[in-house]
Every structure is written in C-alpha cells, then in structure tokens.
Design a protein around this motif. Sequence first.
Motif, short mmCIF file in Angstrom:
data_model
loop_
_atom_site.label_atom_id
_atom_site.label_comp_id
_atom_site.label_asym_id
_atom_site.label_seq_id
_atom_site.Cartn_x
_atom_site.Cartn_y
_atom_site.Cartn_z
N VAL A 36 1.88 -4.78 -4.10
CA VAL A 36 2.47 -3.64 -4.81
C VAL A 36 1.47 -3.08 -5.82
CG1 VAL A 36 4.29 -2.97 -6.44
CG2 VAL A 36 4.85 -4.38 -4.45
N TYR A 37 0.78 -3.96 -6.52
CA TYR A 37 -0.24 -3.54 -7.49
C TYR A 37 -1.33 -2.72 -6.80
CZ TYR A 37 -4.28 -3.82 -10.57
OH TYR A 37 -5.38 -3.51 -11.32
N ARG A 38 -1.81 -3.22 -5.67
CA ARG A 38 -2.85 -2.47 -4.94
C ARG A 38 -2.34 -1.11 -4.48
NH1 ARG A 38 -3.70 -7.62 -3.02
NH2 ARG A 38 -2.58 -7.19 -1.08
N ASP A 39 -1.08 -1.07 -4.03
CA ASP A 39 -0.50 0.21 -3.62
C ASP A 39 -0.41 1.19 -4.78
OD1 ASP A 39 -0.25 -0.69 -1.03
OD2 ASP A 39 1.93 -0.97 -1.11
N ALA A 40 -0.08 0.69 -5.96
CA ALA A 40 -0.02 1.55 -7.14
C ALA A 40 -1.41 2.02 -7.54
CB ALA A 40 0.65 0.82 -8.30
N ARG A 41 -2.39 1.12 -7.47
CA ARG A 41 -3.76 1.49 -7.84
C ARG A 41 -4.36 2.53 -6.90
NH1 ARG A 41 -6.63 0.29 -12.37
NH2 ARG A 41 -8.46 0.08 -11.08
#
Length: 89
Positions: free
Chosen positions: A41-46
Amino acid sequence: MTTKKATEQPVVHEGQVLRAIPTPQLKLATIEDCRREMARVYRDARTATTETADASRLVYMLTSIAKMIEIGTLEQRLTALEDKQHGNT
C-alpha cells in the motif's frame, strides 16, 4: 476506494448483466502478512497508484488486523501457561 487510474464514475445499465471484476484474495493470517500488505500500500501511495487518503485508511485497517492477530496469539499463549500451571496439560 478510489485510485488515480480509475477516477470515472461507474455507468449503470438497466437490464444488462455485468461481470464483476474479481479482487485478489489477500492472505492476512499473520503479522508478517499485514506488514507485507502495508508495504505494498505504501508503494502504491508513493507511485500515485492509490490516493494517499485511501492508503492511510487501508494501513489503519491493516494495523488493526495486526493488533488482533497479536492479541489472539498472546491469549493462546496465556491460556496454555494457565493450563500448564493448573496441570491441565
């Protein structure tokens, strides 16, 4: 949940049968599973694949799931210790 890739509103068609888009089944049985999903999820947000507000909500829910897993594990361990102490093994 909205993503930046698909911000269009769904079109409603009366009298037509539409196929549902399958969603992947996530394995969230362990804290490590939750950690791995939080990282995704963090990578998707970044990379702006997922809105940061949606990512924040998802990580909050994942944190809650991880806490419940931790509490469940501690409860099982405590029950085992109590049973051992009382000779119920």
